[in-house]
Design an enzyme around this catalytic site. Structure first.
Site, PDB file in Angstrom:
ATOM      1  N   HIS A  17     -34.052  12.294  25.907  1.00 53.89           N
ATOM      2  CA  HIS A  17     -32.860  12.480  25.079  1.00 53.89           C
ATOM      3  C   HIS A  17     -32.338  13.912  25.159  1.00 53.89           C
ATOM      4  CE1 HIS A  17     -30.249  11.572  21.582  1.00 53.89           C
ATOM      5  NE2 HIS A  17     -30.459  12.840  21.274  1.00 53.89           N
ATOM      6  N   GLU A  18     -33.237  14.870  24.957  1.00 55.70           N
ATOM      7  CA  GLU A  18     -32.807  16.271  24.959  1.00 55.70           C
ATOM      8  C   GLU A  18     -32.430  16.733  26.360  1.00 55.70           C
ATOM      9  OE1 GLU A  18     -32.182  17.643  22.245  1.00 55.70           O
ATOM     10  OE2 GLU A  18     -33.205  16.223  20.938  1.00 55.70           O
ATOM     11  N   HIS A  21     -28.712  16.179  26.788  1.00 60.48           N
ATOM     12  CA  HIS A  21     -27.924  17.280  26.210  1.00 60.48           C
ATOM     13  C   HIS A  21     -27.999  18.521  27.095  1.00 60.48           C
ATOM     14  CE1 HIS A  21     -27.230  15.056  22.587  1.00 60.48           C
ATOM     15  NE2 HIS A  21     -28.487  15.092  22.168  1.00 60.48           N
TER      16      HIS A  21
END
Length: 379
Positions: A17-18, A21
């Site tokens: 997920h990170e 980003h």
């Protein structure tokens, strides 16, 4: 081992997920100050370029510290303001915020596709067109109602049903089919019946009985299914479906999309219930509850564990799209509002709202975790 597996899976999903980003922010020329797994005190940190990579004490989370995501004077007007999130065009801001969710969905697609390549449990009815690729077809329990006779007797999702005996007559499950078995149970009218199963998980905390045949005596009850006797199970004819790469990727996409929609509907129903006073946290699991489910999935086999990881990844992605402060969806809502009003929301207001949202999320996680622990102790 269950705890270790859970922490590893959680760390992988948070990393994915990170990473979304991180990659989109870096590609967009935004400075990333920290990429961290876990919260709280730092255990280890290493700075590469302008980004510090850290491992922190509390493993239930992670973050990417993007310069200007929480605006301050330095990120708005400082010497490095051109590399600040807050000063980038709003489409770029939206792309950075959505990237983590997209990576979660892509990762789930990858896992499900790999599952189809290696062999995945599948319904014979849902995948009838792949009949020649479906092996080890059998009748299995796909749902066990909490508190039902089946639940109290120890029947579990994944158990294979071989036969049901009523009186002196034994009915082979494969021969009479699901409808026939349901009729046998209904006609027992509360008299004891014996079900012969193949144990999927093992009894209790032991795997000694996993894969063994077991005879279990059960009494059906009325009104579990309106108007008839039942024991509280749902069954399906399932097998192992193994597909070539191109079909696995296609079916992986279809199943991932189906799971995304089902998860979104489930979260919507929960939130709708919250605002109408009908919601219950009984079906919501925190880290402790999910860890227990990870243990169950791992005992069923690696493929089940991989599919469960995909499901958690989808849940993480959908949940982050909820327009609640501190979540990606909440920050995305701010970007949309700014696009409509054509001016930025005051930084002090945005930061305060996100801080309050973060505290509420932490409190909610603590409440759910407490409930998970209580259920574990009672069990």
């Amino acid at each position: 081992m269950t705890v270790v597996l859970f922490i590893i899976i959680l760390a992988i999903l948070i990393f994915v997920h990170e990473l979304g980003h991180f990659i989109v922010a870096r590609k967009s020329g935004i400075r990333v100050d920290e990429f961290g797994l876990g919260f709280g005190p730092k255990i280890y940190g290493k700075k590469i370029g302008q980004t510090e990579y850290t491992l922190n004490l509390i493993p239930f989370g992670g973050f990417v510290k993007i310069f200007g995501e929480n605006p301050d004077e330095d990120s708005i007007n400082g010497p490095d303001k051109t590399r600040s999130f807050v000063n980038k065009p709003r489409p770029i801001q939206a792309a950075v915020l959505v990237a983590g969710v997209v990576f979660n969905f892509l990762f789930a697609w990858l896992l499900v596709s790999l599952g189809f390549m290696g062999g995945i449990p599948a319904s014979a009815d849902d995948y009838a067109s792949y009949g020649d690729k479906l092996h080890d077809v059998h009748i299995a329990f796909v749902s066990v109602s909490p508190g039902s006779p089946a639940d109290k007797a120890g029947l579990k999702i994944g158990d294979t049903l071989l036969s049901v005996t009523r009186g002196t007559t034994t009915y082979d499950a494969s021969a009479v089919g699901i409808a026939g078995i349901q009729d046998v149970i209904a006609q027992s009218k509360g008299e004891p019946i014996t079900v012969k199963i193949v144990d999927a998980l093992g009894s209790g905390d032991s795997e000694l009985t996993k894969g063994q045949e077991k005879d279990i005596t059960i009494k059906a009850e009325e009104n579990i299914v309106p108007g008839k006797f039942a024991i509280g199970i749902a069954m399906d004819t399932v097998g192992i479906l193994k597909l070539p790469v191109h079909l696995a990727v296609w079916e992986g996409a279809r199943l991932t999309w189906h799971l995304m929609k089902a998860t979104a509907v489930g979260i919507y129903d929960l939130l709708y219930g919250v605002f109408h006073g009908t919601a219950s946290l009984a079906a919501v699991s925190g880290p402790v509850g999910i860890a227990g489910l990870v243990g169950d999935a791992s005992r069923l086999g690696f493929t089940y564990l991989m599919l469960f990881t995909a499901l958690i990844s989808i849940n993480l992605g959908v949940l982050n799209l909820v327009p609640f402060p501190a979540l990606d969806g909440g920050r995305l809502l701010f970007v949309i509002i700014e696009s409509i009003i054509r001016k930025p929301i005051k930084p002090s207001v945005a930061n305060a709202v996100n801080a309050v949202g973060f505290v509420i999320l932490i409190l909610l996680m603590l409440v759910v975790t407490y409930r998970d622990i209580v259920k574990l102790i009672v069990k």
